[in-house]
Design a protein around this motif. Structure first.
Motif, PDB file in Angstrom:
ATOM      1  N   LYS A   5       0.841  -1.195   0.000  1.00  0.00           N
ATOM      2  CA  LYS A   5       0.000   0.000   0.000  1.00  0.00           C
ATOM      3  C   LYS A   5       0.873   1.242   0.000  1.00  0.00           C
ATOM      4  O   LYS A   5       1.966   1.257   0.577  1.00  0.00           O
ATOM      5  CB  LYS A   5      -0.885  -0.004   1.251  1.00  0.00           C
ATOM      6  CG  LYS A   5      -2.056   0.970   1.199  1.00  0.00           C
ATOM      7  CD  LYS A   5      -3.162   0.456   0.311  1.00  0.00           C
ATOM      8  CE  LYS A   5      -4.366   1.396   0.341  1.00  0.00           C
ATOM      9  NZ  LYS A   5      -5.418   0.964  -0.594  1.00  0.00           N
ATOM     10  N   PHE A   7       1.140   5.270   1.033  1.00  0.00           N
ATOM     11  CA  PHE A   7       0.562   6.214   1.984  1.00  0.00           C
ATOM     12  C   PHE A   7       1.090   7.622   1.685  1.00  0.00           C
ATOM     13  O   PHE A   7       2.266   7.789   1.344  1.00  0.00           O
ATOM     14  CB  PHE A   7       0.915   5.806   3.414  1.00  0.00           C
ATOM     15  CG  PHE A   7       0.389   4.457   3.796  1.00  0.00           C
ATOM     16  CD1 PHE A   7      -0.833   4.331   4.434  1.00  0.00           C
ATOM     17  CD2 PHE A   7       1.106   3.298   3.503  1.00  0.00           C
ATOM     18  CE1 PHE A   7      -1.331   3.079   4.790  1.00  0.00           C
ATOM     19  CE2 PHE A   7       0.615   2.048   3.844  1.00  0.00           C
ATOM     20  CZ  PHE A   7      -0.612   1.933   4.484  1.00  0.00           C
ATOM     21  N   SER A   8       0.219   8.608   1.821  1.00  0.00           N
ATOM     22  CA  SER A   8       0.568   9.997   1.513  1.00  0.00           C
ATOM     23  C   SER A   8       0.803  10.784   2.793  1.00  0.00           C
ATOM     24  O   SER A   8      -0.022  10.767   3.709  1.00  0.00           O
ATOM     25  CB  SER A   8      -0.550  10.660   0.704  1.00  0.00           C
ATOM     26  OG  SER A   8      -0.718  10.003  -0.539  1.00  0.00           O
ATOM     27  N   ARG A  17       5.045  10.281  -0.863  1.00  0.00           N
ATOM     28  CA  ARG A  17       4.271   9.040  -0.943  1.00  0.00           C
ATOM     29  C   ARG A  17       5.213   7.878  -0.657  1.00  0.00           C
ATOM     30  O   ARG A  17       6.202   7.673  -1.367  1.00  0.00           O
ATOM     31  CB  ARG A  17       3.627   8.894  -2.329  1.00  0.00           C
ATOM     32  CG  ARG A  17       2.554   9.957  -2.579  1.00  0.00           C
ATOM     33  CD  ARG A  17       2.018   9.915  -4.003  1.00  0.00           C
ATOM     34  NE  ARG A  17       1.388   8.631  -4.323  1.00  0.00           N
ATOM     35  CZ  ARG A  17       0.139   8.315  -3.997  1.00  0.00           C
ATOM     36  NH1 ARG A  17      -0.623   9.190  -3.333  1.00  0.00           N
ATOM     37  NH2 ARG A  17      -0.382   7.149  -4.320  1.00  0.00           N
ATOM     38  N   SER A  19       5.663   3.677   0.697  1.00  0.00           N
ATOM     39  CA  SER A  19       5.008   2.371   0.798  1.00  0.00           C
ATOM     40  C   SER A  19       4.886   1.966   2.258  1.00  0.00           C
ATOM     41  O   SER A  19       5.618   2.455   3.137  1.00  0.00           O
ATOM     42  CB  SER A  19       5.819   1.325   0.040  1.00  0.00           C
ATOM     43  OG  SER A  19       7.056   1.080   0.694  1.00  0.00           O
ATOM     44  N   PHE A  35      -1.728   5.783  10.658  1.00  0.00           N
ATOM     45  CA  PHE A  35      -2.420   5.076   9.578  1.00  0.00           C
ATOM     46  C   PHE A  35      -3.138   3.827  10.089  1.00  0.00           C
ATOM     47  O   PHE A  35      -4.200   3.469   9.576  1.00  0.00           O
ATOM     48  CB  PHE A  35      -1.435   4.729   8.455  1.00  0.00           C
ATOM     49  CG  PHE A  35      -1.004   5.928   7.665  1.00  0.00           C
ATOM     50  CD1 PHE A  35      -1.931   6.661   6.929  1.00  0.00           C
ATOM     51  CD2 PHE A  35       0.311   6.349   7.655  1.00  0.00           C
ATOM     52  CE1 PHE A  35      -1.550   7.779   6.193  1.00  0.00           C
ATOM     53  CE2 PHE A  35       0.710   7.458   6.926  1.00  0.00           C
ATOM     54  CZ  PHE A  35      -0.231   8.180   6.198  1.00  0.00           C
ATOM     55  N   GLN A  38      -6.511   4.691  11.267  1.00  0.00           N
ATOM     56  CA  GLN A  38      -7.486   5.024  10.219  1.00  0.00           C
ATOM     57  C   GLN A  38      -7.990   3.790   9.479  1.00  0.00           C
ATOM     58  O   GLN A  38      -8.796   3.900   8.562  1.00  0.00           O
ATOM     59  CB  GLN A  38      -6.840   5.977   9.194  1.00  0.00           C
ATOM     60  CG  GLN A  38      -6.254   7.237   9.793  1.00  0.00           C
ATOM     61  CD  GLN A  38      -7.304   8.108  10.448  1.00  0.00           C
ATOM     62  OE1 GLN A  38      -8.400   8.268   9.919  1.00  0.00           O
ATOM     63  NE2 GLN A  38      -6.971   8.667  11.611  1.00  0.00           N
ATOM     64  N   ARG A  39      -7.507   2.617   9.875  1.00  0.00           N
ATOM     65  CA  ARG A  39      -7.804   1.397   9.122  1.00  0.00           C
ATOM     66  C   ARG A  39      -9.296   1.091   9.094  1.00  0.00           C
ATOM     67  O   ARG A  39      -9.826   0.612   8.086  1.00  0.00           O
ATOM     68  CB  ARG A  39      -7.035   0.218   9.725  1.00  0.00           C
ATOM     69  CG  ARG A  39      -7.245  -1.097   8.997  1.00  0.00           C
ATOM     70  CD  ARG A  39      -6.367  -2.178   9.603  1.00  0.00           C
ATOM     71  NE  ARG A  39      -4.953  -1.868   9.442  1.00  0.00           N
ATOM     72  CZ  ARG A  39      -3.968  -2.534  10.059  1.00  0.00           C
ATOM     73  NH1 ARG A  39      -4.280  -3.495  10.920  1.00  0.00           N
ATOM     74  NH2 ARG A  39      -2.707  -2.219   9.856  1.00  0.00           N
ATOM     75  N   PHE A  43     -13.386   5.839   5.249  1.00  0.00           N
ATOM     76  CA  PHE A  43     -12.746   6.201   3.983  1.00  0.00           C
ATOM     77  C   PHE A  43     -12.306   4.953   3.220  1.00  0.00           C
ATOM     78  O   PHE A  43     -11.828   3.982   3.800  1.00  0.00           O
ATOM     79  CB  PHE A  43     -11.523   7.091   4.247  1.00  0.00           C
ATOM     80  CG  PHE A  43     -11.862   8.386   4.920  1.00  0.00           C
ATOM     81  CD1 PHE A  43     -12.422   9.435   4.200  1.00  0.00           C
ATOM     82  CD2 PHE A  43     -11.624   8.573   6.284  1.00  0.00           C
ATOM     83  CE1 PHE A  43     -12.734  10.637   4.814  1.00  0.00           C
ATOM     84  CE2 PHE A  43     -11.940   9.757   6.904  1.00  0.00           C
ATOM     85  CZ  PHE A  43     -12.498  10.793   6.165  1.00  0.00           C
ATOM     86  N   LYS A  44     -12.479   5.006   1.889  1.00  0.00           N
ATOM     87  CA  LYS A  44     -12.017   3.895   1.063  1.00  0.00           C
ATOM     88  C   LYS A  44     -10.491   3.908   0.968  1.00  0.00           C
ATOM     89  O   LYS A  44      -9.862   2.860   0.848  1.00  0.00           O
ATOM     90  CB  LYS A  44     -12.633   3.989  -0.336  1.00  0.00           C
ATOM     91  CG  LYS A  44     -14.139   3.750  -0.359  1.00  0.00           C
ATOM     92  CD  LYS A  44     -14.668   3.781  -1.786  1.00  0.00           C
ATOM     93  CE  LYS A  44     -16.167   3.511  -1.810  1.00  0.00           C
ATOM     94  NZ  LYS A  44     -16.742   3.535  -3.193  1.00  0.00           N
ATOM     95  N   GLU A  45      -9.925   5.089   0.972  1.00  0.00           N
ATOM     96  CA  GLU A  45      -8.474   5.229   0.932  1.00  0.00           C
ATOM     97  C   GLU A  45      -8.001   5.852   2.248  1.00  0.00           C
ATOM     98  O   GLU A  45      -8.736   6.552   2.928  1.00  0.00           O
ATOM     99  CB  GLU A  45      -8.054   6.122  -0.242  1.00  0.00           C
ATOM    100  CG  GLU A  45      -8.383   5.556  -1.609  1.00  0.00           C
ATOM    101  CD  GLU A  45      -7.562   4.311  -1.929  1.00  0.00           C
ATOM    102  OE1 GLU A  45      -6.426   4.205  -1.401  1.00  0.00           O
ATOM    103  OE2 GLU A  45      -8.044   3.461  -2.687  1.00  0.00           O
ATOM    104  N   TYR A  46      -6.757   5.592   2.572  1.00  0.00           N
ATOM    105  CA  TYR A  46      -6.180   6.208   3.764  1.00  0.00           C
ATOM    106  C   TYR A  46      -6.073   7.717   3.557  1.00  0.00           C
ATOM    107  O   TYR A  46      -5.701   8.177   2.462  1.00  0.00           O
ATOM    108  CB  TYR A  46      -4.795   5.633   4.049  1.00  0.00           C
ATOM    109  CG  TYR A  46      -4.809   4.232   4.619  1.00  0.00           C
ATOM    110  CD1 TYR A  46      -4.897   4.032   5.990  1.00  0.00           C
ATOM    111  CD2 TYR A  46      -4.716   3.120   3.794  1.00  0.00           C
ATOM    112  CE1 TYR A  46      -4.901   2.748   6.537  1.00  0.00           C
ATOM    113  CE2 TYR A  46      -4.719   1.834   4.312  1.00  0.00           C
ATOM    114  CZ  TYR A  46      -4.825   1.661   5.684  1.00  0.00           C
ATOM    115  OH  TYR A  46      -4.843   0.385   6.213  1.00  0.00           O
TER     116      TYR A  46
END
Length: 280
Positions: A5, A7-8, A17, A19, A35, A38-39, A43-46
């Motif tokens: 994945k 992550f930003s 960005r 990994s 992060f 937030q799992r 939200f569909k994305e982090y």
């Protein structure tokens, strides 16, 4: 975090960005904690993690997370990296920096001092190892009294502005094993004063003027030193078979065997009895 994945993280005005593999390489950390929390969100994305810190310093932290060896460029860079390593709660980077060279400014010059150079008998603990151990041992000691603040305070690099960088450079060479060529007695005394200031006790004993000679009357070796260089811990009283009591001496941290002591006394110095010298 999932290694595949991405992550930003926005630091200042720059978006990074990374990994999950990179973020997990030095964990648990501020990033993995955020992060992971937030799992289970809706939200569909982090979400993007926003941090109001220096993107220039963070670029080096990214290199560390990607597996590269990060070397501080100077004393300021070291302090910035170390502060942010604790701010981001990166245990491996903090430990790496804690065990790295000691960056310090003496006079007008910067010195990078290998830590192993400061561990010789008599030269440790010293001005630098004591200062860095108490200052960089833990986040609480790095930034004392800052619990609850949103960011660490500004920290200046260690410096000794009032001492000579030229003399210190000569002491460093001596610690590395390079003999010092004394220009004058005053030059030697200036170096000895610097040794005492930095607590290089072993080096001080290697630099004091001394002479070893054979005593033709006793058949033993004498060591001759100045009274002001005498250290009580190096002295002992020896009783011989002839009831002759002699003071023996070996330079602390330097000599393996004791020799009969000869004290050089200057005109403005007092002569003390042997037991008074040892007691003092």
């Amino acid at each position: 975090l999932p290694h595949e994945k991405v992550f930003s993280i926005q630091v200042g005005d720059t978006l990074f960005r990374l990994s999950g593999a990179s973020l997990s390489s030095d964990a648990p950390s501020y990033f993995t904690h955020f992060f992971k929390s937030q799992r289970h969100s809706n939200f569909k994305e982090y979400p993007v993690l926003y941090i109001d810190r220096s993107p220039e310093v963070f670029r080096d932290i990214v290199r560390h997370l990607q597996g590269y060896y990060v070397v501080p460029k100077d004393a300021y860079h070291f302090v910035y990296l170390y502060a942010d390593a604790h701010y981001y709660q990166l245990p491996k980077l903090a430990k790496l920096l804690f065990n790295s060279e000691i960056f310090v400014r003496i006079g007008s010059c910067q010195f990078n001092i290998p830590r192993e150079l400061l561990t010789k008998p008599g030269d440790s603990p010293n001005f630098f190892t004591l200062g860095f151990s108490s200052f960089f041992a833990s986040p609480q000691e790095v930034f004392p009294g800052t619990r609850g603040l949103i960011r660490p305070p500004a920290v200046a690099p260690p410096s000794v502005p009032t001492h000579s960088n030229d003399l210190f450079a000569q002491l460093l060479q001596a610690l590395k094993g390079t003999p010092i060529k004394f220009e004058s007695p005053e030059h030697r005394d200036a170096l000895l004063r610097e040794c005492r200031y930095y607590h290089f006790r072993g080096l001080e004993q290697r630099l004091i003027p001394f002479a070893i000679s054979k005593n033709l009357l006793t058949g033993r070796e004498d060591i001759s030193i100045r009274l002001k260089d005498f250290k009580p811990q190096g002295a002992s009283i020896e009783n011989s078979d002839t009831e002759r009591r002699t003071m023996e001496y070996k330079r602390p941290f330097v000599d393996d065997e004791a020799r009969e002591l000869v004290i050089q006394v200057e005109k403005n110095e007092f002569i003390l009895r042997a037991h008074d010298v040892i007691a003092g």
